[in-house]
Scaffold this motif. Structure first.
Motif, mmCIF file in Angstrom:
data_model
loop_
_atom_site.group_PDB
_atom_site.id
_atom_site.type_symbol
_atom_site.label_atom_id
_atom_site.label_comp_id
_atom_site.label_asym_id
_atom_site.label_seq_id
_atom_site.Cartn_x
_atom_site.Cartn_y
_atom_site.Cartn_z
ATOM 1 N N PRO A 127 0.818 -1.231 0.000
ATOM 2 C CA PRO A 127 0.000 0.000 0.000
ATOM 3 C C PRO A 127 0.844 1.270 0.000
ATOM 4 C CG PRO A 127 -0.092 -1.096 2.141
ATOM 5 C CD PRO A 127 0.614 -2.034 1.206
ATOM 6 N N GLN A 129 3.330 1.828 -1.810
ATOM 7 C CA GLN A 129 3.743 2.134 -3.189
ATOM 8 C C GLN A 129 2.560 2.351 -4.127
ATOM 9 O OE1 GLN A 129 6.913 -0.335 -4.951
ATOM 10 N NE2 GLN A 129 7.081 -1.327 -2.948
ATOM 11 N N HIS A 130 1.340 2.018 -3.649
ATOM 12 C CA HIS A 130 0.169 2.115 -4.524
ATOM 13 C C HIS A 130 -0.280 3.578 -4.666
ATOM 14 C CE1 HIS A 130 -3.297 0.463 -6.631
ATOM 15 N NE2 HIS A 130 -4.076 1.289 -5.965
ATOM 16 N N ARG A 131 -0.745 3.935 -5.854
ATOM 17 C CA ARG A 131 -1.297 5.263 -6.093
ATOM 18 C C ARG A 131 -2.623 5.140 -6.832
ATOM 19 N NH1 ARG A 131 2.245 5.874 -3.201
ATOM 20 N NH2 ARG A 131 4.000 7.357 -3.204
ATOM 21 N N LEU A 133 -4.703 7.331 -9.490
ATOM 22 C CA LEU A 133 -4.577 8.467 -10.398
ATOM 23 C C LEU A 133 -5.955 8.841 -10.949
ATOM 24 C CD1 LEU A 133 -2.673 10.318 -12.155
ATOM 25 C CD2 LEU A 133 -2.577 8.418 -13.787
ATOM 26 N N LEU A 142 -5.031 14.343 -10.310
ATOM 27 C CA LEU A 142 -4.546 14.110 -8.947
ATOM 28 C C LEU A 142 -4.047 12.689 -8.772
ATOM 29 C CD1 LEU A 142 -7.400 15.844 -6.923
ATOM 30 C CD2 LEU A 142 -5.031 16.639 -7.093
ATOM 31 N N SER A 143 -3.080 12.540 -7.903
ATOM 32 C CA SER A 143 -2.578 11.226 -7.541
ATOM 33 C C SER A 143 -2.650 11.095 -6.021
ATOM 34 C CB SER A 143 -1.130 11.072 -8.015
ATOM 35 O OG SER A 143 -0.577 9.872 -7.536
ATOM 36 N N PHE A 144 -3.304 10.051 -5.540
ATOM 37 C CA PHE A 144 -3.520 9.867 -4.106
ATOM 38 C C PHE A 144 -2.733 8.681 -3.575
ATOM 39 C CE2 PHE A 144 -7.343 11.777 -5.813
ATOM 40 C CZ PHE A 144 -7.602 12.806 -4.929
ATOM 41 N N THR A 145 -2.144 8.847 -2.400
ATOM 42 C CA THR A 145 -1.575 7.703 -1.700
ATOM 43 C C THR A 145 -2.693 7.070 -0.856
ATOM 44 O OG1 THR A 145 -1.014 8.953 0.285
ATOM 45 C CG2 THR A 145 0.630 8.908 -1.484
ATOM 46 N N GLU A 147 -2.408 6.354 2.211
ATOM 47 C CA GLU A 147 -2.382 7.087 3.489
ATOM 48 C C GLU A 147 -3.262 8.339 3.409
ATOM 49 O OE1 GLU A 147 1.355 8.812 4.461
ATOM 50 O OE2 GLU A 147 0.879 9.071 6.579
ATOM 51 N N ASN A 148 -3.190 9.066 2.272
ATOM 52 C CA ASN A 148 -4.088 10.227 2.080
ATOM 53 C C ASN A 148 -5.538 9.795 2.221
ATOM 54 O OD1 ASN A 148 -2.330 11.430 -0.908
ATOM 55 N ND2 ASN A 148 -1.816 11.705 1.246
ATOM 56 N N LEU A 150 -7.030 7.315 3.517
ATOM 57 C CA LEU A 150 -7.556 6.823 4.808
ATOM 58 C C LEU A 150 -8.058 7.969 5.688
ATOM 59 C CD1 LEU A 150 -4.997 3.996 5.557
ATOM 60 C CD2 LEU A 150 -7.474 3.726 5.297
#
Lengths: 432, 432
Positions: A127, A129-131, A133, A142-145, A147-148, A150
């Motif tokens: 997770p 490394q996952h994004r 898009l 936008l690109s979200f992690t 962690e963002n 959650l």
């Protein structure tokens, strides 16, 4: 039995011995009658003793049990209750696994038994490394992690996910003889929790020309499909949790698109990319697959909504009746259009029907468990169930469905399922 | 942020920046504002590219994924989300394990993370050898096999089970500093399915003098407790299934008594015996344990019902705020008396309160998830939640509870939980 069946309350409400569903809600008296009959035939033993201590205390009461575990697993005595895997011989990661519906109760499918459809295996995603898009026709790509994500506001919905190809054995010339879950089990029901997708799409500010979204997964098939933006802005969930915990790898960890009521393929697992566009991309999954060739020679396309459907899970193929007695007929019903309004059951092959009890809670686009008391005389019987949803959508008889859709449809089979109860108590799948 | 906060819709509804719960239900506009703020602070990256193919496709898209499995398990990246075990040094099978509530979402607790309380380990029971004995003051003592029981009429209920000793750290002089689940996690919520117990009791025909039932488990402690017959005839379930599948061993396989809303010890696992009697047996679990010594010197006994309670699961101890921003405060509420009617939240230590959004479905004696939008200024804040159930039962402040019950109560702690949000974003447990 005779005394019981002669009482008003046990007067059948339909042919073949169907009893009033309200019996299931009545105080003990009637229940006990039904239960006593059941228990008698099931040879419940008179108690060996009424002493406080059962003389025959079992071995596991004489030794300390198993230690605590951080994460529990089912009993070894249930080891046969697993998903039935049907994989591609040439590519093990391509296939399906079926939920054993005949072994389950209630409306929640345990996450470990949720059906799977993979094109090239289930990726094990880190997770960190996952994004995700969001791009294409948007003002702000936008690109979200993870962690963002959650930290966004969330909502939960208990809803079913059904593969568009579920139950396609129903198109066969001959009724298939195998356990219910192994031909109708590409459907499961979970509590999904995540971010209302409209929140993220609004943030990216869609261009007015954007009407479609191409959703792509991070599996080794880059599984993708085109979806109307309207549905994604309506009730779509970017799910991070399934049945309370983070989604299991085979169900899309860390992110899955959940579109309540829409066919499984649109609920993209391992979601990595949402590209907004002015038209569909015409991917494999909306052209070669998930379209239905009609008798006219034309094909239906973008048939997203799963129609009203029901299945009797018990009695069902592989089970055996234990002689004349009062039984509970039970099963599941669902509709992609909303709540289940009614499930009717017949025990005489459709000559007469009676309404089953619907178990609360009755939620939109969710499994609804139905139950019906049945006094089986021991004579051959044909059992069916017929679901009606709150929009008036009614589950069709198989012959009506085949006439309308032909034999090349393959997808979206929701015909009524018929079980034949033989006089020896065995159950067969029949077209009736 | 300033523009957002100056808009009418983001005008706080209570002190400390609590916002109108209806924001969580509004169309994208406001949500996007909140989300954009969140994403910005969370440093969502502008997309590296809007090309159809993300240039940096991850390694798991370049190799076939994992094969199908009969029964799934969580991602290895979630391996730290487990039950926290607190065992007895001298007897490993005696202790508890806590549900990590701070890591979960929605209302369903995955069966693998349901809390445990064992007295002498978890027996591994062969269902073919297990019997349920109903005896004592009955006209017809009966012994049931599991196979018999599986053919009885069933019902399901999604409900919580909470240990009477849950949250007892609340009685400590100093607020304990540890993850939420590790001192409030002896509570979990599942869909339980089984036989209405009244059906079996009626079949055994209770003697009019029978008013109590001694229930005994088949573990190596022969765990037993006395229960009023009236509750067992009312809504008790002889459960065989949990969250759709057969009950896990540590939760009572093959049979568990489920008494919705009543303290955990009454939900007897591995149930083997129900003895009807004219008075309680005064077992260890209703005398030495599960009674509460009051300031008067007298003890409360047979305090079965779990009272209205709520917990903020996020933010909570161990989490960290990421600077001034709009956050979702979320948590769980439940009551053994019925449905949750209201959950109020305060961000200024109780000076002002506002009603949180209650997530559907809101079911009796079941977890209810609540959510509240909060604009945190970055200044220190005290967060609390207060549950009210449909009977008017209100969760008390801790000091009120301690005054009423004294410090020796140990059981049935349902005082309001307070989190202090420090200006550096850390969260501490406080008595406030």
């Amino acid at each position: 039995m005779s005394r019981d069946l002669s009482s008003d309350e046990l007067t059948p409400v339909a042919g073949g011995g169907l009893l009033d569903r309200r019996l299931l809600l009545k105080s003990g008296v009637v229940f006990a009658t039904a239960a006593a009959a059941g228990a008698t035939t099931a040879s419940a033993e008179p108690a060996p003793s009424t002493s406080v201590v059962d003389p025959a205390s079992p071995p596991w009461m004489h030794a300390t049990g198993k230690p605590f575990t951080g994460y529990g697993t089912p009993s070894p005595f249930e080891r046969r209750v697993v998903r039935n895997i049907a994989g591609n011989r040439d590519l093990a990661g391509n296939g399906v696994s079926w939920t054993p519906l005949e072994n389950l109760e209630g409306i929640i499918t345990p996450s470990g038994l949720h059906f799977e459809r993979h094109h090239n295996g289930a990726p094990e995603i880190d997770p960190a490394q996952h994004r995700l898009l969001i791009h294409g026709l948007v003002k702000q790509p936008l690109s979200f992690t993870v962690e963002n994500l959650l930290r966004y506001p969330m909502r939960s919905q208990i809803c079913f996910i059904e593969c568009g190809g579920n139950s396609n054995a129903g198109w066969h010339e001959e009724p298939i003889q195998r356990p219910l879950g192994s031909f109708h089990g590409l459907v499961s029901c979970s509590e999904w929790t995540g971010i209302p997708l409209a929140v993220l799409l609004d943030q990216a500010a869609p261009d007015p020309k954007a009407t479609w979204v191409i959703a792509e997964g991070a599996d080794a098939a880059a599984m993708n499909v085109s979806l109307p933006l309207s549905k994604l802005m309506d009730d779509a969930i970017l799910a991070l949790y399934q049945n309370g915990e983070r989604i299991r790898p085979e169900n899309g960890y860390p992110l899955r698109l959940v579109l309540p009521g829409w066919e499984g393929v649109t609920n993209v697992k391992w979601l990595r990319r949402l590209e907004l566009a002015s038209e569909p991309a015409m991917t494999r999954n909306e052209t070669a697959k998930y379209t239905e060739l009609m008798p006219s020679g034309h094909a239906r396309q973008f048939t997203f909504v799963m129609e009203a459907k029901s299945l009797i899970t018990s009695p069902s193929w592989g089970q055996k009746m234990r002689g004349p007695n009062i039984y509970e007929i039970k099963g599941l019903a669902w509709s992609g259009r909303g709540r289940i309004a009614k499930v009717e059951v017949t025990a005489d092959g459709g000559a007469s029907w009676a309404a089953a009890q619907l178990q609360e809670p009755i939620l939109p686009r969710c499994f609804t468990r139905f139950r019906m008391p049945w006094s089986w005389s021991g004579a051959p019987a044909i059992l069916k169930s017929r679901a009606t949803d709150e929009t008036g959508n009614v589950q069709p008889e198989r012959d009506v469905l085949v006439k309308e859709r032909g034999r090349d449809g393959y997808f979206h089979y929701n015909g009524i399922l018929s079980w034949s109860v033989e006089d020896d108590g065995t159950i067969r799948h029949v077209y009736a």
